[in-house]
Design an enzyme around this catalytic site. Structure first.
Site, mmCIF file in Angstrom:
data_model
loop_
_atom_site.group_PDB
_atom_site.id
_atom_site.type_symbol
_atom_site.label_atom_id
_atom_site.label_comp_id
_atom_site.label_asym_id
_atom_site.label_seq_id
_atom_site.Cartn_x
_atom_site.Cartn_y
_atom_site.Cartn_z
ATOM 1 N N ASP A 105 -21.690 19.903 4.258
ATOM 2 C CA ASP A 105 -21.695 18.567 4.847
ATOM 3 C C ASP A 105 -23.063 18.279 5.447
ATOM 4 O O ASP A 105 -23.763 19.188 5.898
ATOM 5 C CB ASP A 105 -20.619 18.453 5.944
ATOM 6 C CG ASP A 105 -19.233 18.787 5.427
ATOM 7 O OD1 ASP A 105 -18.732 18.043 4.580
ATOM 8 O OD2 ASP A 105 -18.674 19.808 5.878
ATOM 9 N N ASP A 107 -24.796 15.747 8.305
ATOM 10 C CA ASP A 107 -24.591 14.793 9.388
ATOM 11 C C ASP A 107 -25.926 14.207 9.831
ATOM 12 O O ASP A 107 -26.965 14.869 9.761
ATOM 13 C CB ASP A 107 -23.910 15.472 10.583
ATOM 14 C CG ASP A 107 -22.508 15.966 10.249
ATOM 15 O OD1 ASP A 107 -21.909 15.429 9.296
ATOM 16 O OD2 ASP A 107 -22.031 16.879 10.943
ATOM 17 N N ASP A 133 -23.532 21.840 21.379
ATOM 18 C CA ASP A 133 -22.944 23.075 21.874
ATOM 19 C C ASP A 133 -23.921 24.245 21.890
ATOM 20 O O ASP A 133 -24.283 24.754 22.942
ATOM 21 C CB ASP A 133 -21.669 23.417 21.080
ATOM 22 C CG ASP A 133 -21.886 23.416 19.575
ATOM 23 O OD1 ASP A 133 -23.036 23.248 19.120
ATOM 24 O OD2 ASP A 133 -20.896 23.591 18.840
#
Length: 449
Positions: free
Chosen positions: A50, A52, A128
């Site tokens: 993926d 982003d 994070d």
């Protein structure tokens, strides 16, 4: 900033659709960066699943630029730009504090809503782990690094951004994500990031069961299930996602079934590495077996009928399971049938045999019996009987194929921990006809992200 000459990322390895989004944002006067897990994976030599994008454009402004865009999320407002089966997720830079608009809400240290926007520096601090806070700039192909993520990748170290206690309390699922990323990347969890986990593991008791299941699939279907399981046990996190299994493995009866569980995890990892399909229903049948099988045997010794004993044992295990990491019915129902078939394999009467061969879940049950046969002499004898049937013309049954059955799950990464999505819609492959249909895939599939 890390200039292009000092890092290995090439545009050739980036999705053309992600590049299209980045260029259009730039041409419209907005900042746009490839961010998160895709950048991290490219740096360590893994091809991302993926891609982003982070931008200073508001979600509504992104939608105005792309006709193929839809806005999703209440907790975190996101733009999804759809290119056929590929979705490029675009997130607006988020701020670290509350601007008084009411779009940021924190309950007991946990962020429950956050749509307060800020600068790229703010956004980096909100992510994070440092390795997930690297931004690839399309205008000069450099990396923007505000928290030392590039150096941590070179050191192969996984480190939380900010105070670990506060970050885990803000979102306890980060503890599970730390395990998943460390095992996937082969990184060491930095000491300060690791130390609070055992004493804060109890915070996962209050996490949403659906979200814990979603993270469980990512842990188990990423090709590193065996290593992840070992670390989860070591850090006291296993009970958060598999409470019945964690309790069972602490008993002699459950511990005796650990070899079967380890074999199932190893086979899952191998199938993922080979690009073959994995059935979550089959995998959870193995993961919960150390809890279910001893209970079934105890009930049968108490003179319960076989199906009644299985019903009671399965209900007890599932009740414990759904309280922590909810197992959807599309997985739990096939799992229960796999378990129930194990006792039916003991009946070798001709009519019962033929009826069982025609069962729609026969193939999955047969594969599970084969798994058991590697560690249980009684199961090995049963498996030999059913395996020999493949050579008998009267059975009219296609040759069983060993290994997990079912369709492959979708991507299992998704590193921006501020964006937790639901499972993608399950797809079911259908075949017409009687036994031709039944000899196909034994369990419905699901996507984890």
């Amino acid at each position: 900033m890390v200039p292009r000459a000092d890092h290995p990322i090439s545009r050739k390895a980036i999705s053309p659709n992600a590049l299209r989004v980045l260029y259009r944002l730039r041409d419209a006067g907005f900042a746009g960066y490839l961010v998160g897990g895709a950048v991290r994976d490219l740096l360590v030599g893994i091809q991302p699943k993926d891609f982003d994008v982070a931008t200073d454009a508001k979600p509504e402004q992104v939608r105005q630029l792309f006709r193929n865009c839809r806005l999703i999320g209440r907790r975190f407002r996101l733009a999804h730009i759809m290119f056929g089966s590929e979705i490029i997720e675009v997130a607006t830079f988020r701020a670290g504090g509350d601007d008084g608009s009411g779009d940021r809400s924190v309950v007991d240290g946990r962020i429950v809503r956050d749509n307060v926007y800020g600068s790229i520096e703010d956004d980096a601090e909100r992510r994070d782990f440092t390795v997930n806070a690297l931004y690839y700039a399309i205008e000069d192909f450099s990396l923007r690094d505000f928290v030392g993520g590039f150096a941590d990748i070179e050191r192969r170290s996984l480190r939380l951004i900010g105070d670990p206690d506060a970050r885990y309390r803000e979102d306890p699922v980060r503890m599970l994500r730390a395990v998943r990323l460390a095992t996937k990347l082969g990184f060491e969890i930095e000491r300060g990031t690791l130390e609070p986990i055992p004493r804060l593991a109890r915070l996962l008791d209050d996490a949403a069961p659906a979200r814990l299941f979603d993270e469980s699939l990512k842990l188990l279907l990423g090709g590193h299930a065996r290593a992840s399981f070992k670390v989860l046990e070591k850090l006291g996190l296993l009970g958060a996602i598999l409470p019945a299994t964690a309790a069972a493995l602490a008993t002699p009866a459950g511990a005796a079934l650990r070899p079967l569980l380890d074999a199932a995890l190893d086979q899952t990892d191998q199938r993922v590495r080979d690009g073959r399909s994995v059935s979550p229903a089959f995998l959870f049948a193995a993961l919960l077996w150390p809890a279910a099988w001893p209970r079934f045997l105890a009930l049968r010794e108490q003179q319960h009928e076989v199906q009644v004993a299985w019903g009671i044992a399965a209900d007890e295990v599932l009740v414990e399971q759904v309280r922590r990491a909810a197992l959807p019915r599309r997985f739990s129902m096939p799992m229960l049938e796999i378990w129930q078939l194990q006792s039916r394999f003991e009946n070798q009467q001709r009519k019962r045999v033929q009826r069982l061969l025609e069962h729609p879940r026969f193939r999955a049950g047969y594969d599970f019996l084969e798994l058991r046969a590697g560690f249980d002499p009684e199961a090995a004898g049963l498996f030999a009987f059913w395996r020999d049937l493949e050579g008998k013309p009267e059975s009219n049954q296609p040759r069983p194929r060993s290994g997990f059955q079912g369709h492959a799950s979708g991507g299992v990464d998704g590193e921006h921990d501020e964006t937790q999505g639901e499972d993608a819609p399950a797809r079911r492959r259908r075949r017409r006809g009687g036994r031709g249909r039944r000899s196909g895939s034994s369990a419905p599939s699901g996507s984890t992200e």
